[in-house]
Scaffold this active site. Structure first.
Site, mmCIF file in Angstrom:
data_model
loop_
_atom_site.group_PDB
_atom_site.id
_atom_site.type_symbol
_atom_site.label_atom_id
_atom_site.label_comp_id
_atom_site.label_asym_id
_atom_site.label_seq_id
_atom_site.Cartn_x
_atom_site.Cartn_y
_atom_site.Cartn_z
ATOM 1 N N ASP A 128 0.854 -1.187 0.000
ATOM 2 C CA ASP A 128 0.000 0.000 0.000
ATOM 3 C C ASP A 128 0.888 1.235 0.000
ATOM 4 O O ASP A 128 1.992 1.221 0.561
ATOM 5 C CB ASP A 128 -0.911 0.020 1.236
ATOM 6 C CG ASP A 128 -2.013 -1.025 1.175
ATOM 7 O OD1 ASP A 128 -2.419 -1.390 0.062
ATOM 8 O OD2 ASP A 128 -2.466 -1.459 2.244
ATOM 9 N N ASP A 146 -6.994 -1.428 -4.629
ATOM 10 C CA ASP A 146 -8.047 -1.051 -3.683
ATOM 11 C C ASP A 146 -8.982 -0.001 -4.286
ATOM 12 O O ASP A 146 -10.193 -0.059 -4.085
ATOM 13 C CB ASP A 146 -7.443 -0.508 -2.386
ATOM 14 C CG ASP A 146 -6.601 -1.536 -1.645
ATOM 15 O OD1 ASP A 146 -6.833 -2.743 -1.832
ATOM 16 O OD2 ASP A 146 -5.703 -1.118 -0.886
#
Length: 163
Positions: A128, A146
């Site tokens: 991330d 995401d």
């Protein structure tokens, strides 16, 4: 007696959806590769007033759920992702032409699920790096996969309420 053969919209225009899926997976893959090659873990770079790039590893699911479970969650989340991917593929294949927006949304969700599954299998965690913040409030750090899942879900929900 007539044999009725169902024609699925996906089969007719499969290349559009496959292109979307491949495009999102490719952008996700190379953005994560860039992060791995150019930022150390926990390194942060300010981009805009409300946006940082912040390299973190997520060993769990959304919002780091299950991240502190000692490793079994990698296998559980990988299997869970594979099951979800197969279910979405089945839904996409069965949708008809009038469900075009559903197919687009499922394609986005599918691409995001595959992108994160690749990380989980290859690295054991999801990379991330997008860090949005407004003043002192930081949203959980996320990635392109995401975003794809999120926007696919928004489109799917919007279409469900508009019908």
């Amino acid at each position: 007696m007539f044999l009725y053969k169902k024609k699925y919209y996906f089969q007719k225009n499969y290349w559009i959806y496959i292109t979307i899926i491949i495009f999102i997976i490719t952008i996700d893959f190379y953005s994560k590769k860039w992060i791995l090659n150019n930022l150390n873990i926990y390194e942060k770079q300010k981009i805009f007033l409300i946006l940082n790039i912040f390299h973190v590893h997520n060993f769990g699911a959304a919002f780091n759920i299950l991240s502190d479970q000692g490793g079994w969650q990698k296998y559980f989340l990988s299997i869970f992702s594979i099951v979800i991917i197969l279910i979405i593929c089945s839904k996409i294949i069965k949708l008809k032409k009038i469900d075009k927006n559903k197919i687009y949304s499922y394609s986005m969700i599918l691409a995001g699920a595959i992108g994160n599954l690749i990380d989980r299998i290859y690295y054991g965690f999801v990379i991330d790096f997008i860090d949005l913040h407004i003043k002192h409030y930081h949203f959980p750090t996320f990635n392109i996969a995401d975003c794809s899942i999120f926007f696919g879900m928004i489109i799917l929900i919007k279409n469900s309420y508009s019908n």
